[in-house]
Design a protein around this motif. Structure first.
Motif, PDB file in Angstrom:
ATOM      1  N   VAL A   1       0.836  -1.208   0.000  1.00 24.63           N
ATOM      2  CA  VAL A   1       0.000   0.000   0.000  1.00 24.63           C
ATOM      3  C   VAL A   1       0.869   1.256   0.000  1.00 24.63           C
ATOM      4  CG1 VAL A   1      -1.636   1.344   1.381  1.00 24.63           C
ATOM      5  CG2 VAL A   1      -1.999  -1.101   1.059  1.00 24.63           C
ATOM      6  N   LEU A   2       1.919   1.257   0.807  1.00 25.47           N
ATOM      7  CA  LEU A   2       2.805   2.419   0.863  1.00 25.47           C
ATOM      8  C   LEU A   2       3.588   2.584  -0.442  1.00 25.47           C
ATOM      9  CD1 LEU A   2       4.130   2.134   4.524  1.00 25.47           C
ATOM     10  CD2 LEU A   2       2.542   3.832   3.608  1.00 25.47           C
ATOM     11  N   LEU A   3       3.982   1.490  -1.061  1.00 23.93           N
ATOM     12  CA  LEU A   3       4.672   1.580  -2.349  1.00 23.93           C
ATOM     13  C   LEU A   3       3.731   2.102  -3.429  1.00 23.93           C
ATOM     14  CD1 LEU A   3       6.822  -1.691  -2.325  1.00 23.93           C
ATOM     15  CD2 LEU A   3       7.597   0.660  -1.966  1.00 23.93           C
ATOM     16  N   TYR A   4       2.471   1.683  -3.375  1.00 21.24           N
ATOM     17  CA  TYR A   4       1.498   2.226  -4.321  1.00 21.24           C
ATOM     18  C   TYR A   4       1.330   3.727  -4.116  1.00 21.24           C
ATOM     19  CZ  TYR A   4      -2.972   3.382  -6.433  1.00 21.24           C
ATOM     20  OH  TYR A   4      -3.958   3.998  -7.166  1.00 21.24           O
ATOM     21  N   GLU A   5       1.258   4.143  -2.857  1.00 15.41           N
ATOM     22  CA  GLU A   5       1.124   5.572  -2.563  1.00 15.41           C
ATOM     23  C   GLU A   5       2.306   6.352  -3.114  1.00 15.41           C
ATOM     24  OE1 GLU A   5       1.653   9.321  -0.570  1.00 15.41           O
ATOM     25  OE2 GLU A   5       2.960   7.573  -0.327  1.00 15.41           O
ATOM     26  N   ASP A   6       3.487   5.770  -3.043  1.00 17.18           N
ATOM     27  CA  ASP A   6       4.679   6.447  -3.544  1.00 17.18           C
ATOM     28  C   ASP A   6       4.719   6.475  -5.066  1.00 17.18           C
ATOM     29  OD1 ASP A   6       7.273   7.662  -2.615  1.00 17.18           O
ATOM     30  OD2 ASP A   6       8.072   6.133  -3.961  1.00 17.18           O
TER      31      ASP A   6
ATOM     32  N   VAL B   1      11.036   1.114   2.585  1.00 18.14           N
ATOM     33  CA  VAL B   1      11.604   2.454   2.770  1.00 18.14           C
ATOM     34  C   VAL B   1      12.685   2.731   1.729  1.00 18.14           C
ATOM     35  CG1 VAL B   1      12.959   3.889   4.336  1.00 18.14           C
ATOM     36  CG2 VAL B   1      11.035   2.579   5.214  1.00 18.14           C
ATOM     37  N   ALA B   2      13.547   1.745   1.480  1.00 16.47           N
ATOM     38  CA  ALA B   2      14.622   1.933   0.506  1.00 16.47           C
ATOM     39  C   ALA B   2      14.070   2.177  -0.897  1.00 16.47           C
ATOM     40  CB  ALA B   2      15.545   0.713   0.515  1.00 16.47           C
ATOM     41  N   LEU B   3      13.065   1.414  -1.296  1.00 18.15           N
ATOM     42  CA  LEU B   3      12.462   1.600  -2.617  1.00 18.15           C
ATOM     43  C   LEU B   3      11.786   2.962  -2.729  1.00 18.15           C
ATOM     44  CD1 LEU B   3      10.920  -1.950  -3.192  1.00 18.15           C
ATOM     45  CD2 LEU B   3      12.912  -0.967  -4.340  1.00 18.15           C
ATOM     46  N   SER B   4      11.135   3.391  -1.664  1.00 19.05           N
ATOM     47  CA  SER B   4      10.455   4.687  -1.689  1.00 19.05           C
ATOM     48  C   SER B   4      11.453   5.835  -1.765  1.00 19.05           C
ATOM     49  CB  SER B   4       9.570   4.842  -0.449  1.00 19.05           C
ATOM     50  OG  SER B   4       8.537   3.883  -0.448  1.00 19.05           O
ATOM     51  N   LEU B   5      12.531   5.759  -0.983  1.00 14.84           N
ATOM     52  CA  LEU B   5      13.529   6.824  -1.009  1.00 14.84           C
ATOM     53  C   LEU B   5      14.209   6.928  -2.369  1.00 14.84           C
ATOM     54  CD1 LEU B   5      15.210   6.410   2.507  1.00 14.84           C
ATOM     55  CD2 LEU B   5      13.588   8.167   1.776  1.00 14.84           C
ATOM     56  N   ALA B   6      14.335   5.808  -3.060  1.00 21.31           N
ATOM     57  CA  ALA B   6      14.948   5.809  -4.390  1.00 21.31           C
ATOM     58  C   ALA B   6      13.944   6.136  -5.492  1.00 21.31           C
ATOM     59  CB  ALA B   6      15.594   4.455  -4.663  1.00 21.31           C
ATOM     60  N   ASP B   7      12.685   6.389  -5.133  1.00 19.31           N
ATOM     61  CA  ASP B   7      11.624   6.705  -6.101  1.00 19.31           C
ATOM     62  C   ASP B   7      11.415   5.591  -7.129  1.00 19.31           C
ATOM     63  OD1 ASP B   7      10.701   9.081  -5.090  1.00 19.31           O
ATOM     64  OD2 ASP B   7      12.065  10.324  -6.260  1.00 19.31           O
TER      65      ASP B   7
END
Length: 229
Positions: A63-68, A125-131
């Protein structure tokens, strides 16, 4: 000679046959004190993460990855992911603390299940920070978005049958100073957001002349995300 048949054990009730061993065990269980609520909670909490907790961690991470992956964020996914993550983190910390106090062998024996939730969180978190989610979704949708840009012209509302373009629901296409703006339906936490395509490099995180209250953030290549403040 045939083997002697053992006699039933246990005291004989008045006027009846001696009781069996199973009956004695059942009687002991029936008279044993029931565990209290605190004891049950400690027993449950000291168990390693299992079939319910681990899938919940994966779902919250997705869900958080989708949000990102949505330009400007997605309010519903943000609230669900943040709330669910906070609940799971609190439960995990509580269970780990109880297990370290009363059931350390359970941690050593099921160490892989104990470290899996933190690893899932770190990966998200790592995937989100790297966009990575946003870049991957834009890459997969780029060709369709450019085709939509050519068919709708510089400004226009997207037809219902063309709303899902690539992996984004596009509600409107417009142009400002040579920059094509794609309004993504539902994008933005509090402000309207979307994607932008510009053949020229744009300054980011500042208001540009002729672009109104739109602020751009670079995604990849000629693609940007925009938010109308």
């Amino acid at each position: 000679m045939s083997a002697a048949i053992p006699e039933p054990t246990g005291p004989a009730p008045q006027g009846g046959q001696p009781g069996t061993g199973e009956e004695s065990v059942a009687k002991l269980i029936s008279i044993a004190p029931r565990p209290t609520l605190a004891q049950r909670l400690i027993s449950w909490a000291s168990r390693p993460p299992g079939k319910l907790y681990l899938p919940s961690c994966v779902i919250v991470a997705l869900v958080l990855l989708y949000e990102d992956s949505v330009p400007g964020g997605h309010l519903t996914s943000f609230v669900l992911g943040l709330g669910g993550g906070a609940v799971l983190a609190t439960m995990g910390a509580l269970r780990l603390g109880i297990a370290m106090t009363v059931a350390r062998p359970m941690i050593r024996y099921y160490w892989l299940r104990w470290i899996t939730p933190p690893l899932i969180a770190l990966a998200a978190v790592a995937l989100s920070l790297a966009d990575v989610p946003l870049q991957a979704r834009v890459d997969a949708s780029a060709a369709d978005l450019l085709h939509l840009r050519e068919t709708t012209g510089s400004s226009g509302v997207v037809l219902p049958e063309e709303r899902w373009t690539g992996f984004y629901p596009i509600s409107e296409v417009s142009e400002r100073e040579g920059v094509t703006l794609f309004t993504v339906e539902g994008a933005g936490l509090l402000k309207k957001s979307g994607l932008a395509y510009s053949p020229k490099a744009l300054e980011t995180d500042v208001f540009l002349p002729g672009h109104g209250n739109v602020v751009y953030e670079h995604v990849k290549g000629n693609w940007y995300s925009w938010t109308d403040y």
